[in-house]
Design a protein around this motif. Structure first.
Motif, PDB file in Angstrom:
ATOM      1  N   PHE A 114      35.363  44.744  39.817  1.00  0.00           N
ATOM      2  CA  PHE A 114      36.638  45.315  40.250  1.00  0.00           C
ATOM      3  C   PHE A 114      36.816  45.148  41.757  1.00  0.00           C
ATOM      4  N   LYS A 115      35.720  45.277  42.500  1.00  0.00           N
ATOM      5  CA  LYS A 115      35.788  45.089  43.946  1.00  0.00           C
ATOM      6  C   LYS A 115      36.209  43.666  44.293  1.00  0.00           C
ATOM      7  N   GLY A 116      35.627  42.688  43.596  1.00  0.00           N
ATOM      8  CA  GLY A 116      35.971  41.295  43.844  1.00  0.00           C
ATOM      9  C   GLY A 116      37.413  40.981  43.492  1.00  0.00           C
ATOM     10  N   ASN A 131      42.831  39.742  45.325  1.00  0.00           N
ATOM     11  CA  ASN A 131      44.276  39.883  45.141  1.00  0.00           C
ATOM     12  C   ASN A 131      44.951  40.570  46.318  1.00  0.00           C
ATOM     13  N   TYR A 132      44.222  41.414  47.022  1.00  0.00           N
ATOM     14  CA  TYR A 132      44.738  41.984  48.263  1.00  0.00           C
ATOM     15  C   TYR A 132      45.051  40.858  49.249  1.00  0.00           C
ATOM     16  N   LEU A 133      44.106  39.934  49.405  1.00  0.00           N
ATOM     17  CA  LEU A 133      44.309  38.825  50.334  1.00  0.00           C
ATOM     18  C   LEU A 133      45.420  37.891  49.859  1.00  0.00           C
ATOM     19  N   THR A 144      42.067  47.366  34.715  1.00  0.00           N
ATOM     20  CA  THR A 144      42.232  46.091  35.407  1.00  0.00           C
ATOM     21  C   THR A 144      43.689  45.786  35.744  1.00  0.00           C
ATOM     22  N   PHE A 145      44.617  46.040  34.828  1.00  0.00           N
ATOM     23  CA  PHE A 145      46.030  45.749  35.097  1.00  0.00           C
ATOM     24  C   PHE A 145      46.522  46.452  36.367  1.00  0.00           C
ATOM     25  N   PRO A 146      46.392  47.782  36.482  1.00  0.00           N
ATOM     26  CA  PRO A 146      46.869  48.452  37.704  1.00  0.00           C
ATOM     27  C   PRO A 146      46.112  48.016  38.961  1.00  0.00           C
ATOM     28  N   LEU A 147      44.816  47.754  38.822  1.00  0.00           N
ATOM     29  CA  LEU A 147      44.034  47.307  39.973  1.00  0.00           C
ATOM     30  C   LEU A 147      44.555  45.972  40.488  1.00  0.00           C
ATOM     31  N   SER A 164      46.523  46.147  44.128  1.00  0.00           N
ATOM     32  CA  SER A 164      45.854  45.476  45.246  1.00  0.00           C
ATOM     33  C   SER A 164      46.706  44.332  45.771  1.00  0.00           C
ATOM     34  N   TYR A 165      47.356  43.622  44.877  1.00  0.00           N
ATOM     35  CA  TYR A 165      48.243  42.515  45.266  1.00  0.00           C
ATOM     36  C   TYR A 165      49.438  43.058  46.052  1.00  0.00           C
TER      37      TYR A 165
END
Length: 334
Positions: A221-223, A228-230, A311-314, A318-319
């Protein structure tokens, strides 16, 4: 195949890829393209995890494999170094996180010649290296239309289709002289931006159905959150640097719009409470949608509902948060 006589340069930017590089190289070695007409350039950002040693070991027994240095580590710089150093008539870009079927090189080169396109690519399927309930849920979300949008190259095609972008790519070398090289300011989105530039210049990009690549996704999840943040952040920065909104597509900004549909009503409700209903409607609709999707996927594909629902909300948050931070960071950029 007649087109296999064409000299082919394959460029793969790498940096600390020891977890994936061996499988990637193995899939390259099994390609049906004649080895006498090929060079593989691994452009390395000075890896310190053993990636360089492994590539050099393969190069000793496979002289068409070469290690090229990229001290600046940035992918578009790696690609430009590789393109300028390449000797082939045609250039293919690879990703070290991916595997390639035996006909990958030959199918791309063949279709590039037949179609006369400026860039040709194939569908990119998603998989994971280690399979368990968590990673299989991540794989499913990253392959799902609700997870990643309507990107054609992720969904695949039955016949050749002209598209706005493809993963990786296969070009005649002169394409870079005509439309320009990779934009070295872009940490992310450099492939999309190049393809959009080709289209704006009157070029044509095609997605073919003859082959595919398999991208090995991050398994934590961290990866996933960091990646997706980046991606989200660089959506904003790509538009800023290129001064072209068309450098990307509307789908790249949907997570940001969703996040704003929560933040702005919450903020405005401090002054006018009823507007909080907009936030509740947006959030409620989203939760209901992912609940139904996760429930159906867990039944149909025997996956963990919990991991899917995580996973979907993460992925989306993050995106979207990355895009929001990208917007805020613009005032610091001169």
């Amino acid at each position: 195949m007649e087109d296999c006589k064409i000299i082919l340069s394959v460029i793969c930017p790498v940096y600390n890829e020891i977890k994936y590089i061996d499988a990637c190289i193995q899939s390259i070695l099994f390609q049906d393209y004649p080895k006498r007409n090929i060079e593989i350039l691994f452009v390395d950002g000075m890896s310190i995890d053993g990636t360089r040693d492994l590539i050099n070991r393969y190069a000793k027994s496979n002289p068409f494999i070469k290690l090229v240095d990229n001290p600046q580590r940035i992918v578009p710089i790696a690609m430009n170094i590789g393109i300028r150093a390449s000797k082939g008539d045609i250039v293919i870009r690879l990703d070290a996180h991916a595997l390639y079927p035996t006909n990958y090189f030959s199918a791309l080169v063949n279709q590039l010649v037949i179609l006369g396109a400026d860039n040709v690519g194939a569908a990119c399927r998603t998989d994971v290296l280690n399979k368990n309930q968590k990673t299989l849920a991540i794989k499913e979300v990253l392959s799902n239309r609700f997870g990643v949008g309507n990107s054609t190259f992720r969904l695949g095609v039955d016949n050749v289709m002209e598209v706005d972008t493809v993963p990786f790519g296969c070009w005649r070398k002169e394409v870079f002289e005509k439309y320009g090289y990779y934009d070295e300011r872009l940490i992310r989105n450099q492939d999309i931006e190049l393809n959009k530039r080709i289209i704006r210049g009157g070029g044509h990009i095609c997605l073919i159905s003859d082959t595919y690549s398999t991208y090995l996704a991050r398994e934590t999840f961290k990866g996933i959150a960091r990646n997706n943040y980046l991606n989200g952040k660089w959506n904003i920065l790509t538009v800023f640097y290129t001064k072209q909104f068309s450098s990307l597509s509307i789908r790249h900004f949907v997570p940001l719009l969703f996040l704003l549909s929560l933040f702005l009503p919450a903020l405005l409700s401090l002054f006018y409470l009823p507007i909080i209903a907009v936030m509740l409607l947006s959030l409620g609709s989203y939760i209901v949608c992912i609940f139904i999707i996760c429930f159906l996927l867990s039944i149909k594909k025997k996956l963990s509902f919990f991991y899917l629902f995580m996973t979907f909300p993460l992925l989306h948050s993050s995106y979207g948060w990355g895009s929001f931070i990208g917007l805020i960071s613009l005032w610091k950029i001169k």
